[in-house]
Design an enzyme around this catalytic site. Structure first.
Site, short mmCIF file in Angstrom:
data_model
loop_
_atom_site.label_atom_id
_atom_site.label_comp_id
_atom_site.label_asym_id
_atom_site.label_seq_id
_atom_site.Cartn_x
_atom_site.Cartn_y
_atom_site.Cartn_z
N ASP A 1 -5.24 -23.11 13.96
CA ASP A 1 -4.67 -22.76 15.25
C ASP A 1 -3.32 -23.44 15.46
O ASP A 1 -2.56 -23.07 16.35
CB ASP A 1 -5.63 -23.18 16.37
CG ASP A 1 -5.16 -22.73 17.75
OD1 ASP A 1 -4.80 -21.54 17.89
OD2 ASP A 1 -5.14 -23.56 18.67
N GLU B 1 6.04 -24.20 14.36
CA GLU B 1 5.56 -23.12 15.22
C GLU B 1 6.74 -22.48 15.94
O GLU B 1 7.63 -23.21 16.39
CB GLU B 1 4.55 -23.66 16.24
CG GLU B 1 3.30 -24.21 15.58
CD GLU B 1 2.26 -24.74 16.58
OE1 GLU B 1 2.50 -24.62 17.80
OE2 GLU B 1 1.22 -25.25 16.14
N THR C 1 -7.73 -35.35 15.50
CA THR C 1 -6.97 -36.60 15.69
C THR C 1 -5.60 -36.27 16.26
O THR C 1 -5.11 -35.15 16.12
CB THR C 1 -6.78 -37.33 14.35
OG1 THR C 1 -5.82 -36.62 13.56
CG2 THR C 1 -8.08 -37.45 13.59
N HIS D 1 -1.86 -21.08 18.33
CA HIS D 1 -2.02 -22.27 19.16
C HIS D 1 -2.72 -21.92 20.48
O HIS D 1 -2.19 -22.14 21.57
CB HIS D 1 -0.67 -22.92 19.42
CG HIS D 1 -0.78 -24.39 19.71
ND1 HIS D 1 0.15 -25.30 19.26
CD2 HIS D 1 -1.71 -25.13 20.38
CE1 HIS D 1 -0.20 -26.51 19.64
NE2 HIS D 1 -1.31 -26.43 20.34
N LEU D 2 -3.95 -21.41 20.35
CA LEU D 2 -4.70 -20.94 21.51
C LEU D 2 -5.76 -21.92 22.00
O LEU D 2 -6.54 -21.59 22.89
CB LEU D 2 -5.40 -19.61 21.15
CG LEU D 2 -4.53 -18.43 20.77
CD1 LEU D 2 -5.39 -17.22 20.43
CD2 LEU D 2 -3.56 -18.09 21.90
N GLY D 3 -5.78 -23.13 21.44
CA GLY D 3 -6.85 -24.06 21.76
C GLY D 3 -7.07 -24.28 23.25
O GLY D 3 -8.21 -24.39 23.70
N ALA D 4 -6.01 -24.32 24.02
CA ALA D 4 -6.13 -24.58 25.47
C ALA D 4 -5.97 -23.30 26.29
O ALA D 4 -5.90 -23.38 27.52
CB ALA D 4 -5.09 -25.60 25.90
N ILE E 1 -12.68 -34.36 22.21
CA ILE E 1 -12.90 -33.02 21.66
C ILE E 1 -13.78 -33.10 20.42
O ILE E 1 -14.73 -32.31 20.27
CB ILE E 1 -11.55 -32.34 21.33
CG1 ILE E 1 -10.74 -32.14 22.62
CG2 ILE E 1 -11.77 -31.01 20.63
CD1 ILE E 1 -9.32 -31.65 22.41
N CYS F 1 -7.71 -27.32 14.88
CA CYS F 1 -7.26 -26.93 16.23
C CYS F 1 -6.66 -28.14 16.94
O CYS F 1 -6.62 -28.20 18.16
CB CYS F 1 -8.43 -26.38 17.04
SG CYS F 1 -9.10 -24.83 16.41
N ALA F 2 -6.19 -29.12 16.16
CA ALA F 2 -5.66 -30.37 16.74
C ALA F 2 -4.15 -30.34 16.79
O ALA F 2 -3.56 -29.98 17.81
CB ALA F 2 -6.16 -31.56 15.94
N ARG F 3 -3.50 -30.71 15.69
CA ARG F 3 -2.05 -30.73 15.61
C ARG F 3 -1.61 -30.30 14.21
O ARG F 3 -2.22 -30.68 13.22
CB ARG F 3 -1.50 -32.15 15.89
CG ARG F 3 -1.51 -32.56 17.35
CD ARG F 3 -0.42 -31.81 18.14
NE ARG F 3 -0.37 -32.21 19.54
CZ ARG F 3 -0.99 -31.58 20.52
NH1 ARG F 3 -1.75 -30.53 20.24
NH2 ARG F 3 -0.86 -31.99 21.77
#
Length: 547
Positions: free
Chosen positions: A256, A261, A203, A279-282, A152, A230-232
């Site tokens: 994100d 959460e 990461t 948390h919309l990354g995917a 990514i 937008c990772a973790r």
């Protein structure tokens, strides 16, 4: 017929290959209460989930028929991997299917942050025409720092270049050659902090990356820097970020993912300079179809061909192979972890593995993968497994060499691992002694006899009288209990090492005090993550295909 249960909102289109296969019955039970799920899970051969369903040990205890758990996505935090492994259940995910979605969301967040689009939309849709409050900045000729140059991060860097941005990339496995091919500059974290106008994070969340964006890092950044994550959640210290935004040092952030959460912290949700998404990354139609299709196809491969591509837990072995290699598999994982720590936590540039004695007659492919997984897990966490470890090594450009020699080296079975980076090398030799168990018998050039334990203290020092007493006294002053102490030296009065097993972890304050002892050259706290449990589990039909 194999029965497959789908418990979360999974794309129907992505499931079609399973639904249309004559050997599978697919049942959908979205939002099923855990009590009901426990009652029925014993009827199914495979379970497909996203992030909502919590696959706990209690649930798995009732899953007597279950062979596969599929996570339609990447993160497996909602699955008890250890419990699944103990029960011989394969856990798979879809690691590459959401790359484009996460990449594009990162760019969308960056553009929104630069031009204050959400804030402008909110005010305009409320009936106020305000062109003065939302003056943005351009991406053109700005410097973007990318922390984490995996799939990514690499895709983000490629797209950011099209905006005319200058790219700085940090990753333990990023080489100068690969950076040059990508048209970016390899950078340290300090350089990214000092020169970046935007910083984006890609990461995994590990002990090494947790909270790396903290007060100290933020103090080194340019005034007006902007962050995207937008990772973790947890990679950024949210309290530190809010403080830096409130002082005006950081211009803003687009988040994100969050430490907890769903996020409820008003300091994040109500700050006018922070953009948040849930948390919309995917969360694209295409990505959700891809992850569902990917895990559906792999479920078919597992049941029809007994082959695996994306297992996140250890693949099983035949009962005969397991009996022979099980002690060495655990030891291999442990010395892999120790070697990378002794290399001062640098990413290796070269890896050498040597097997001696009776081990040369065994198929050591699984041992090799386990050693390599132990090494890479320090930086890559659960994104590396026994299936993808060779692919990841190749992707990172790290060569490895395996040699076999019938010489017994003083032991019936012996393996030696060396990891190198530039002039630095860490070497560990180990064996399993009948009746005594696993032993580390060599560290670099020093002979030693150490039973692997969770907490270890490695000390390099001058071989002078009183050194052991000084170390023991200092640890006692900090209420650190010593389990065992082993010493090694090559000559009297020269350099020597000692390795201590401890009852608890050491803080940096203890290490600092140790290094003040006259004649003590180096002190390093080492930790092994899998001393208490390491399970392979039998599965005679399983076939692990080389990636």
């Amino acid at each position: 017929m194999y029965k497959v249960l789908v418990t979360d909102g999974i794309s129907q289109t992505g499931l079609e290959c399973l639904v249309n296969h004559p050997n599978y019955i697919v049942e959908r039970q979205p939002t099923l209460p855990v009590e009901e799920l426990i009652k029925i899970i014993g009827e199914y051969d495979a379970l497909i989930v996203r992030s909502q369903t919590k696959v706990t040990e209690e649930l798995l205890q009732a899953a007597d028929r279950l062979k596969v758990i599929a996570r339609a996505g990447v993160g497996v935090d909602n699955i008890d991997i250890s419990a699944a492994t103990r029960k011989g259940i394969i856990v798979i995910n879809a690691p590459g299917a959401n790359t484009i979605a996460a990449t594009e969301h990162t760019l969308a967040m960056m553009l929104s942050l630069a031009r204050k689009i959400p804030q402008a939309h909110q005010k305009t849709s409320g009936g106020e025409w305000d062109r003065n409050s939302f003056k943005g900045v351009e991406l053109y000729k700005k410097t973007l720092g990318v922390i984490g140059m995996g799939k990514i991060g690499t895709e983000v860097a490629k797209r950011a270049k099209s905006f005319g941005m200058n790219i700085l990339g940090f990753d333990p496995y990023l080489t100068e050659e690969r950076a040059k091919k990508l048209g970016i500059k390899k950078a340290s974290l300090d350089l990214i902090a000092a020169e970046s106008d935007f910083i984006t994070i890609h990461t995994p969340l590990t002990n090494n990356t947790r909270g790396i964006i903290n007060d100290e890092f933020l103090s080194k950044t340019k005034k007006g820097v902007r962050f995207v994550n937008c990772a973790r959640g947890g990679i950024i210290d949210e309290k530190a970020l809010v403080r830096a935004i409130n002082t005006g040092h950081v211009a803003g952030a687009a988040l994100d993912v969050f430490e907890k959460e769903p996020v409820t912290d008003p300091e994040l949700l109500q700050n006018p300079n922070i953009i948040v998404t849930p948390h919309l990354g995917a969360s694209t139609v295409e990505a959700q179809e891809k992850v569902a299709e990917e895990v559906s196809k792999e479920i078919i491969e597992i049941f029809e061909k007994q082959s695996i591509q994306n297992a996140v837990n250890m693949p099983q072995m035949s009962g005969e192979t397991q009996a022979k290699l099980q002690p060495y598999l655990l030891l291999a994982d442990q010395i892999g972890q120790l070697a990378i720590q002794l290399l001062k936590k640098q990413a290796p540039g070269k890896i050498e593995i040597n097997y001696y004695g009776d081990l040369v007659d065994e198929d050591t492919e699984l041992l090799t993968r386990t050693l390599l997984r132990g090494i890479l897990s320090y930086h890559l966490s659960d994104s590396v497994n026994l299936i993808n470890v060779l692919h990841l090594l190749k992707e990172q450009g790290v060569p490895y060499n395996v040699q076999k020699n019938a010489t017994n080296k003083g032991f019936a079975n012996y393996m030696e691992l060396a990891v190198s980076q530039g002039e630095d090398t860490a070497r560990i030799g180990a064996t399993v002694l009948n009746g005594y168990g696993a032993r580390i018998v060599k560290i670099n050039q020093y002979r030693i006899d150490v039973k692997p334990e969770k907490y270890l203290l490695y000390i390099k020092h001058q071989d002078v009288p009183g050194m052991i007493g000084k170390v023991g006294s200092l640890l006692g002053n900090f209420y650190i209990n010593i389990g065992t102490m082993q010493v090694g030296r090559t000559e009297v009065g020269g350099e020597a090492i000692m390795v201590l097993t401890l009852d608890k972890e050491l803080g940096t304050d203890v290490i600092r005090e140790l290094t003040l002892i006259d004649g003590l050259e180096e002190a390093q706290f080492l930790e092994i993550s899998n001393v208490d449990s390491f399970h392979a589990g039998p599965a005679e039909k399983q076939k692990v295909e080389t990636v």
